[in-house]
Design an enzyme around this catalytic site. Structure first.
Site, PDB file in Angstrom:
ATOM      1  N   THR A  94       0.615  -1.269   0.129  1.00 29.12           N
ATOM      2  CA  THR A  94      -0.124   0.099   0.140  1.00 29.12           C
ATOM      3  C   THR A  94       0.806   1.078   0.136  1.00 29.12           C
ATOM      4  O   THR A  94       1.834   1.285   0.807  1.00 29.12           O
ATOM      5  CB  THR A  94      -0.755  -0.003   1.210  1.00 29.12           C
ATOM      6  OG1 THR A  94      -1.832  -1.090   1.121  1.00 29.12           O
ATOM      7  CG2 THR A  94      -1.828   1.130   1.245  1.00 29.12           C
ATOM      8  N   ILE A 130       4.832  -1.371   3.144  1.00 23.53           N
ATOM      9  CA  ILE A 130       4.507   0.165   2.893  1.00 23.53           C
ATOM     10  C   ILE A 130       5.310   0.738   1.654  1.00 23.53           C
ATOM     11  O   ILE A 130       6.595   0.689   1.722  1.00 23.53           O
ATOM     12  CB  ILE A 130       4.718   1.050   4.012  1.00 23.53           C
ATOM     13  CG1 ILE A 130       3.751   0.729   5.155  1.00 23.53           C
ATOM     14  CG2 ILE A 130       4.767   2.466   3.966  1.00 23.53           C
ATOM     15  CD1 ILE A 130       2.307   1.161   4.999  1.00 23.53           C
ATOM     16  N   LYS A 131       4.787   1.209   0.500  1.00 26.08           N
ATOM     17  CA  LYS A 131       5.116   1.769  -0.440  1.00 26.08           C
ATOM     18  C   LYS A 131       5.739   3.058  -0.479  1.00 26.08           C
ATOM     19  O   LYS A 131       4.851   3.870  -0.236  1.00 26.08           O
ATOM     20  CB  LYS A 131       4.629   1.256  -1.943  1.00 26.08           C
ATOM     21  CG  LYS A 131       4.641   0.066  -2.478  1.00 26.08           C
ATOM     22  CD  LYS A 131       3.388  -0.125  -3.566  1.00 26.08           C
ATOM     23  CE  LYS A 131       4.247   0.099  -5.037  1.00 26.08           C
ATOM     24  NZ  LYS A 131       3.225  -0.304  -6.096  1.00 26.08           N
ATOM     25  N   LEU A 132       7.126   3.041  -0.741  1.00 24.27           N
ATOM     26  CA  LEU A 132       7.451   4.708  -0.703  1.00 24.27           C
ATOM     27  C   LEU A 132       8.421   4.800  -2.155  1.00 24.27           C
ATOM     28  O   LEU A 132       9.012   3.943  -2.596  1.00 24.27           O
ATOM     29  CB  LEU A 132       8.425   4.783   0.521  1.00 24.27           C
ATOM     30  CG  LEU A 132       7.899   4.605   1.902  1.00 24.27           C
ATOM     31  CD1 LEU A 132       8.969   4.276   2.967  1.00 24.27           C
ATOM     32  CD2 LEU A 132       7.309   6.218   2.150  1.00 24.27           C
TER      33      LEU A 132
END
EC number: 2.2.1.2
Length: 316
Positions: A94, A130-132
């Site tokens: 996400t 967690i997408k960054l």
């Protein structure tokens, strides 16, 4: 055996989609989402209940309309992720709002909030990535989050400097973008005929994979953003590959033997000293394609995030 099953012998296959029904069809291990994919899925009538729930949440958890929209967007991303996790046995990625790509502290804050929303739905953080964006700030945010047990997927990765900095930060997983690298070179110097071994996107992932294995970095390499099945088959053996439904369909429909192409090199080397911020910025800046594609990728995700916000604002 079809090509998709052939690839699954050597590589963990991940579905690059927010469309829950198409994910169900291909039995991937994991799934990745982003604002563009969520926007697409949010337009489908079968997911209206997820949107309604996010709207109700937004109304309850924001004083101003702006706060309500942000709260609803976060909840919608988590709603889709939680539904996807009912189908895939592994993890869902996400994305943190692309507009925070140059703000380490706010990225950390948003990541913690998304994890908290998942946990409120009974989803353990071990099932979330967690997408960054792979900016210097994004990588530093991921470094801190990893120490808290929040695993990260560093996306929009185009340069070797980005890949090296991610490994040195100890991030869980990177997503080097094969197709977008290919697009950039193809627009400037078209490859005719197409030779997959010469594809700059394929070569980029191969180099990163070899470097990580030679230096014993544990960061997972997940090739992403494919334009054609040849690119996927040429990277069979990569730790993971995230593939859009249209290409999963092509692979599933074609029966032919699949050969492992990426194999960890036998020779290993000691790790170099970690890059400084100045070294990272200089090395990344030397790669015109990567500079352009990272900037463009952040802008495009931000545009789709705003469209998603507008869609939700109209329903508040």
């Amino acid at each position: 055996m079809n090509e998709l099953d052939g690839i699954k012998q050597f590589t963990t296959v991940v579905a690059d989609s927010g469309d829950i029904e198409s994910i169900r069809h291909y039995h991937p291990q994991d799934a990745t989402t982003n604002p563009s994919l969520l926007l697409k899925a949010a337009g489908l009538s079968q997911y209206e209940h997820l949107i309604d729930d996010a709207i109700a949440w937004g109304k309850k958890n924001g004083k101003t309309q702006e706060q309500q929209v942000v709260a609803a967007c976060d909840k919608l991303a988590v709603n889709f992720g939680a539904e996807i996790l009912k189908i895939v046995p592994g993890r869902v990625s996400t994305e943190v709002d692309a507009r925070l790509s140059f703000d380490k502290e706010k990225s950390i804050e948003k990541a913690r909030h998304l994890v908290d929303l998942y946990q409120q739905q009974g989803v353990e953080k071990s099932r979330i990535l967690i997408k960054l964006a792979s900016t210097w700030e994004g990588i530093r945010a991921a470094e801190e989050l990893e120490k808290e047990g929040i695993n990260c997927n560093l996306t929009l990765l185009f340069s070797f400097a980005q890949a090296r900095a991610c490994a040195e930060a100890g991030v869980f997983l990177i997503s080097p973008f094969v197709g977008r690298i290919y697009d950039w070179y193809q627009a400037r110097k078209p490859m005719d005929p197409y030779v997959v071994e010469e594809d700059p996107g394929v070569k980029s992932v191969r180099n990163i994979y070899d470097y990580y294995k030679q230096h014993h970095y544990e960061t997972i390499v997940m090739g992403a953003s494919f334009r054609r099945t040849e690119q996927i088959l040429a990277l069979t053996g990569c730790d993971r590959l995230t593939i859009a439904p249209n290409l999963l369909k092509e692979l599933q429909e074609k029966v032919s033997p699949v050969v492992r192409k990426l194999i960890p090199p036998s020779q290993t080397f000691p790790r170099p000293a970690p890059m400084s911020e100045a070294e990272f910025r200089w090395e990344h800046n030397q790669d015109a394609m990567a500079v352009e594609k990272l900037s463009e990728g952040i802008r495009l995700f931000a545009v789709d995030q705003r469209k998603l916000e507008d869609l939700l604002a109209a329903k508040l």
